[in-house]
Scaffold this motif. Structure first.
Motif, PDB file in Angstrom:
ATOM      1  N   ASN A   1       5.173   8.328   1.002  1.00  0.00           N
ATOM      2  CA  ASN A   1       4.367   8.974   2.257  1.00  0.00           C
ATOM      3  C   ASN A   1       3.561   7.986   2.845  1.00  0.00           C
ATOM      4  OD1 ASN A   1       4.211  10.813  -0.649  1.00  0.00           O
ATOM      5  ND2 ASN A   1       4.698  11.940   1.129  1.00  0.00           N
ATOM      6  N   GLU A   2       3.337   6.949   2.388  1.00  0.00           N
ATOM      7  CA  GLU A   2       2.442   5.850   3.170  1.00  0.00           C
ATOM      8  C   GLU A   2       2.678   4.706   2.828  1.00  0.00           C
ATOM      9  OE1 GLU A   2      -1.885   6.675   2.924  1.00  0.00           O
ATOM     10  OE2 GLU A   2      -1.571   8.864   2.232  1.00  0.00           O
ATOM     11  N   GLY A   3       2.484   3.552   3.654  1.00  0.00           N
ATOM     12  CA  GLY A   3       2.771   2.321   3.304  1.00  0.00           C
ATOM     13  C   GLY A   3       3.839   1.582   3.744  1.00  0.00           C
ATOM     14  N   SER A   4       4.494   0.380   3.344  1.00  0.00           N
ATOM     15  CA  SER A   4       5.400   0.158   3.919  1.00  0.00           C
ATOM     16  C   SER A   4       6.331  -0.882   2.856  1.00  0.00           C
ATOM     17  CB  SER A   4       5.264  -1.020   5.242  1.00  0.00           C
ATOM     18  OG  SER A   4       4.537  -2.185   4.648  1.00  0.00           O
TER      19      SER A   4
ATOM     20  N   ASP B   1      12.443   1.854   7.496  1.00  0.00           N
ATOM     21  CA  ASP B   1      11.842   2.898   8.495  1.00  0.00           C
ATOM     22  C   ASP B   1      12.848   3.557   9.335  1.00  0.00           C
ATOM     23  OD1 ASP B   1      12.824   0.682   9.887  1.00  0.00           O
ATOM     24  OD2 ASP B   1      10.751   0.423  10.803  1.00  0.00           O
TER      25      ASP B   1
ATOM     26  N   HIS C   1       2.176   4.942  -1.166  1.00  0.00           N
ATOM     27  CA  HIS C   1       1.812   6.212  -1.844  1.00  0.00           C
ATOM     28  C   HIS C   1       3.070   7.002  -1.597  1.00  0.00           C
ATOM     29  CE1 HIS C   1      -2.812   5.539  -1.692  1.00  0.00           C
ATOM     30  NE2 HIS C   1      -2.416   4.731  -0.780  1.00  0.00           N
TER      31      HIS C   1
ATOM     32  N   ASN D   1       0.956  -1.165  -0.043  1.00  0.00           N
ATOM     33  CA  ASN D   1       0.119  -0.006  -0.083  1.00  0.00           C
ATOM     34  C   ASN D   1       0.998   1.192   0.032  1.00  0.00           C
ATOM     35  OD1 ASN D   1      -2.505   1.552  -0.119  1.00  0.00           O
ATOM     36  ND2 ASN D   1      -2.611   1.776   2.095  1.00  0.00           N
TER      37      ASN D   1
END
Length: 242
Positions: free
Chosen positions: A57-60, A69, A11, A9
């Motif tokens: 911006n988002e997700g992994s 991270d 972004h 997911n």
């Protein structure tokens, strides 16, 4: 075993441009994945997110069990992932040998003799051992790209990322680079390749993926994707490039 690359997911936004829109993708060990699609579809952005050259911006994203991270984790992943770009990014003032040995000595802490031996082996592998002492400016584009591949391989990566590695080359030089990539695929290197070279995708890929507007539209083995796509967008794109 878990996939060597796990994208969930993800972004990515560049200001008002939503370049990646919830992309999820797993890549298995030893798999060759070729990503195709129109310009601006997010292919290169996704590739650059895998080793955090682009911050998402988002997700992994998890590479070989390491989540992207923290700065420490990002550096650990980058030592295991080789990347080859459209432009060769060789140091113009350094010889071919020095281009291939520099990172070995600084990052892998190899002494000169070991780094030189590895460089010579890799120049033989990519077919230009006679260019060891040449400067990049004395080489053709195809030869420079093969040096760039050798430089990436010298770090003993577990994964190789290729961002349109033949797009800056004259047509007659493309095949010599694709031949090196084909050999890597046959040796079992995990590879994610952004490319317009459909012949390479057919011959080398385990899976072909079409991206458009920041999303994965369709994915399948290349013989299926190229001959019997299910999505209208895939059919439209392939009708223009095949």
């Amino acid at each position: 075993m878990a996939p060597i690359i796990q994208i969930k997911n993800v972004h990515k936004r560049f200001g008002s441009v939503h370049a990646l829109r919830g992309v999820s993708l797993d890549v298995e060990r030893g798999e060759v994945v070729v990503i195709i699609g129109p310009s601006g579809s997010g292919k290169s952005t996704l590739l650059r997110c895998i080793n955090r050259l682009e911050e998402f911006n988002e997700g992994s994203i998890v590479v070989d069990g390491i989540p992207l991270d923290t700065a420490e984790n990002i550096n650990a992943v980058r030592t295991e992932v080789g990347m080859v770009f459209q432009q060769f990014n060789l140091f113009p003032h350094l010889s071919v040998m020095d281009n291939i040995t520099l990172a070995q000595r600084i990052i892998r802490k190899r002494d000169k003799a070991e780094a030189d031996e590895i460089a010579i082996q890799l120049l033989n592998k990519v077919g230009i051992p006679e260019k060891a002492k040449a400067l990049p400016g004395q080489l053709s584009g195809g030869q420079q790209q093969r040096v760039a591949i050798a430089r990436a391989l010298a770090m003993n990566p577990k994964i190789m990322l290729f961002d349109e590695p033949t797009s800056a080359l004259d047509p007659e030089m493309i095949q010599e680079v694709l031949d090196v990539m084909m050999n890597l695929a046959q040796e079992g290197m995990t590879m994610v390749v952004v490319s317009h070279e459909m012949g390479f995708a057919r011959a080398a890929a385990n899976r072909a993926i079409l991206m458009d507007s920041g999303q994965i539209v369709e994915e399948a083995p290349p013989n299926v994707l190229f001959t019997n796509p299910t999505q209208e967008r895939t059919k439209e794109f392939l009708s223009r490039v095949l």
